[in-house]
Design a protein around this motif. Structure first.
Motif, PDB file in Angstrom:
ATOM      1  N   VAL A 259       5.495 -38.849  13.433  1.00 15.39           N
ATOM      2  CA  VAL A 259       5.939 -38.498  12.077  1.00 15.39           C
ATOM      3  C   VAL A 259       5.737 -39.684  11.135  1.00 15.39           C
ATOM      4  O   VAL A 259       5.243 -39.528  10.007  1.00 15.39           O
ATOM      5  CB  VAL A 259       7.427 -38.078  12.098  1.00 15.39           C
ATOM      6  CG1 VAL A 259       7.940 -37.871  10.673  1.00 15.39           C
ATOM      7  CG2 VAL A 259       7.615 -36.812  12.913  1.00 15.39           C
ATOM      8  N   LEU A 260       6.106 -40.882  11.597  1.00 17.09           N
ATOM      9  CA  LEU A 260       5.933 -42.081  10.783  1.00 17.09           C
ATOM     10  C   LEU A 260       4.461 -42.380  10.542  1.00 17.09           C
ATOM     11  O   LEU A 260       4.031 -42.628   9.411  1.00 17.09           O
ATOM     12  CB  LEU A 260       6.582 -43.284  11.480  1.00 17.09           C
ATOM     13  CG  LEU A 260       8.049 -43.178  11.885  1.00 17.09           C
ATOM     14  CD1 LEU A 260       8.475 -44.430  12.652  1.00 17.09           C
ATOM     15  CD2 LEU A 260       8.931 -42.974  10.666  1.00 17.09           C
ATOM     16  N   ASN A 261       3.687 -42.375  11.616  1.00 12.81           N
ATOM     17  CA  ASN A 261       2.290 -42.789  11.532  1.00 12.81           C
ATOM     18  C   ASN A 261       1.453 -41.813  10.706  1.00 12.81           C
ATOM     19  O   ASN A 261       0.592 -42.236   9.921  1.00 12.81           O
ATOM     20  CB  ASN A 261       1.720 -42.939  12.944  1.00 12.81           C
ATOM     21  CG  ASN A 261       2.511 -43.947  13.771  1.00 12.81           C
ATOM     22  OD1 ASN A 261       3.247 -44.758  13.227  1.00 12.81           O
ATOM     23  ND2 ASN A 261       2.368 -43.889  15.085  1.00 12.81           N
ATOM     24  N   GLU A 262       1.707 -40.540  10.873  1.00 18.13           N
ATOM     25  CA  GLU A 262       0.958 -39.551  10.092  1.00 18.13           C
ATOM     26  C   GLU A 262       1.293 -39.662   8.604  1.00 18.13           C
ATOM     27  O   GLU A 262       0.420 -39.463   7.745  1.00 18.13           O
ATOM     28  CB  GLU A 262       1.265 -38.142  10.614  1.00 18.13           C
ATOM     29  CG  GLU A 262       0.656 -37.866  11.992  1.00 18.13           C
ATOM     30  CD  GLU A 262       1.152 -36.577  12.606  1.00 18.13           C
ATOM     31  OE1 GLU A 262       1.923 -35.847  11.916  1.00 18.13           O
ATOM     32  OE2 GLU A 262       0.795 -36.296  13.758  1.00 18.13           O
ATOM     33  N   ASP A 263       2.543 -39.968   8.297  1.00 20.93           N
ATOM     34  CA  ASP A 263       2.928 -40.166   6.901  1.00 20.93           C
ATOM     35  C   ASP A 263       2.158 -41.340   6.300  1.00 20.93           C
ATOM     36  O   ASP A 263       1.641 -41.254   5.171  1.00 20.93           O
ATOM     37  CB  ASP A 263       4.435 -40.434   6.828  1.00 20.93           C
ATOM     38  CG  ASP A 263       4.931 -40.652   5.406  1.00 20.93           C
ATOM     39  OD1 ASP A 263       5.092 -39.660   4.682  1.00 20.93           O
ATOM     40  OD2 ASP A 263       5.142 -41.827   5.034  1.00 20.93           O
TER      41      ASP A 263
END
Length: 499
Positions: A259-263
């Motif tokens: 979730v963090l990395n895709e954001d």
């Protein structure tokens, strides 16, 4: 010299109270009243000069420790013992210049006597910085002066210690005036010496700013932190907090970290499409398991190649099993052709808070069409030697917490002016800031007061040479030598008089 009645008896404790009160708002970047940093030493010196040597020092040291407790508690880290000790011990050491002044001020000629305290203040600040794992966090008197641009230019020659010297020098000058009851013939020489140097510094700083040419070339830089919405979604999946990565945790952790990395990747694409040529993330903005690092970097390299950008990636790499330390805190710079230009490990973990594999502290510098790009990570900026390098743009991915955000942002300004480069400090949980090589603010965003955790700014692609960049901490070493020479002179005189 005549004694001032208010420096003796019970009245002297008013000076102690005034000095402590002014110090509380003159040494903290969060509550900073810049003028207080110039004044508190005047009151404390008035107290110590009117007290017995040991008694005066112990009172000031005691209140210094109490002040350290208050500041650490205000920063929300009272329970972190290394931080509490790291603040209290330097606080006591920074009382030593008052002790040195008390012992020497009547034993030297008037001008030399006024130079003892500022030289001692710089010497202690500098030596504390060299040995403390906290660097400049709890030292420089000048820490609150980052917005005084003409005065600030002095650090391009002397480092931050030149500002501290001038600020500390005011205390013995005013104390001489008080002791002489403002009798002009008695104080004329020392007063004119101080005013002349101060005017010269301010005039020179103003001239440096006035002669600074507009940057002929600018590059659009985008600083990105993970959005607060993505942070919340990630924590809902798994709020990672165990001492080591367990095999059974990995599937859930991958979902949370994704979730963090895709954001970050999505918002980097948006900023690249908007014209950014350099995209830099905050410290540990991305989080990956050690075994997933190659795949993650493949995605980062593809993004840089596809969008033709320089991509500065801040990553926390969690190490497998029970390895100690448990993680790496790294900044990776990827070129538009997808090649990794540098991988930098944070060199100075925060004592008591970070278990990291530290790097060598050598800031990597990469030649690009947009100037020489360099990077360090967050707390490294508290160590002037780590940031002393020849660059045009310094990237400092960072991650703060409420209670230190203003002080940390202000600290970055000094490093930029010292070394003559623009500095981009993209921060999570704090204040992101970009300044040019003269300390002038180019952009500033507060993580807590905006829904878009991005900083978009046009940055000069060429820095400037500075004296400090060449000679380093020469001024500080001269203060150390001058102080040692003054002490030796007084000791030899006493030995000679007894002989």
């Amino acid at each position: 010299m005549a004694n001032n009645a208010f420096s003796t008896g019970r009245w002297r404790y008013l000076w102690l109270v005034a000095g402590v009160a002014l110090s509380l708002v003159g040494t903290s970047g969060e509550w900073a009243i810049p003028v207080a940093a110039w004044l508190f030493s005047i009151a404390l010196m008035r107290f110590t000069r009117g007290a017995r040597v040991v008694t005066g020092f112990l009172w000031v040291a005691l209140f210094s420790v109490a002040e350290a407790v208050v500041l650490v508690a205000a920063a929300g880290r009272f329970a972190v013992l290394p931080i509490l000790l790291g603040c209290a011990i330097p606080g006591v050491l920074l009382c030593v210049p008052l002790l040195v002044d008390r012992l020497l001020f009547r034993r030297l000629n008037p001008i030399a006597a006024t130079l003892v305290f500022p030289a001692a203040r710089v010497a202690v600040e500098f030596l504390v910085t060299q040995v403390s794992p906290f660097g400049t966090v709890f030292g420089p008197l000048a820490a609150t002066q980052s917005a005084n641009l003409p005065f600030l230019q002095l650090v391009s020659v002397t480092g931050v210690y030149g500002l501290s010297f001038l600020m500390a020098w005011l205390a013995p000058i005013v104390n001489v005036a008080l002791e002489c009851r403002w009798h002009w013939p008695s104080i004329r020489t020392v007063a004119l010496a101080y005013v002349s140097v101060l005017v010269l510094v301010l005039f020179g700083g103003g001239l440096r700013l006035a002669l600074a040419s507009d940057a002929p070339n600018l590059v659009r830089v985008a600083g990105i932190s993970v959005s607060r919405a993505a942070e919340e979604r990630s924590r809902e999946i798994d709020n990672f907090h165990t001492p080591q990565v367990l095999s059974e945790q990995k599937p859930v952790l991958r979902q949370a970290f994704a979730v963090l990395n895709e954001d970050l990747f999505a918002r980097s694409r948006i900023e690249a499409d908007g014209g950014a040529k350099i995209v830099t993330w905050a410290e540990t903005a991305a989080v990956v398991l050690e075994e997933d690092y190659p795949e993650f970097m493949h995605t980062a390299r593809e993004l840089a190649r596809d969008k033709q950008i320089y991509l500065g990636v801040g990553i926390a790499v969690l190490l497998d099993g029970q390895q100690q330390p448990r993680s790496r805190d790294i900044a990776v710079l990827v070129a538009p052709d997808g090649q990794v230009l540098s991988t930098y490990d944070k060199a100075h973990p925060v004592p008591g808070m970070e278990s990291l594999r530290p790097g060598d502290g050598i800031a990597p510098v990469s030649a690009t069409p947009y100037g020489r790009l360099a990077n360090v990570i967050c707390f490294d900026a508290q160590f002037p030697g780590t940031l002393r390098t020849r660059a045009d743009i310094m990237l400092v991915p960072s991650n703060d917490w409420p209670g230190i955000e203003r002080a940390q942002a202000a600290n970055a300004v000094f490093r930029a002016v010292e070394n003559g480069y623009s500095l981009v400090r993209q921060t999570s949980n704090g204040i992101s800031i970009t300044v040019d090589m003269y300390g002038q603010n180019l952009a500033r965003t507060n993580y807590f007061s905006t829904t878009q955790q991005s900083m978009i700014v046009s940055v000069p692609t060429r820095g400037t040479r500075t004296v400090y960049g060449v000679v380093g901490d020469l001024f500080a070493w001269l203060c150390v030598a001058g102080l040692a020479g003054s002490v030796a002179l007084v000791v030899f005189r006493r030995i000679g008089s007894r002989g």
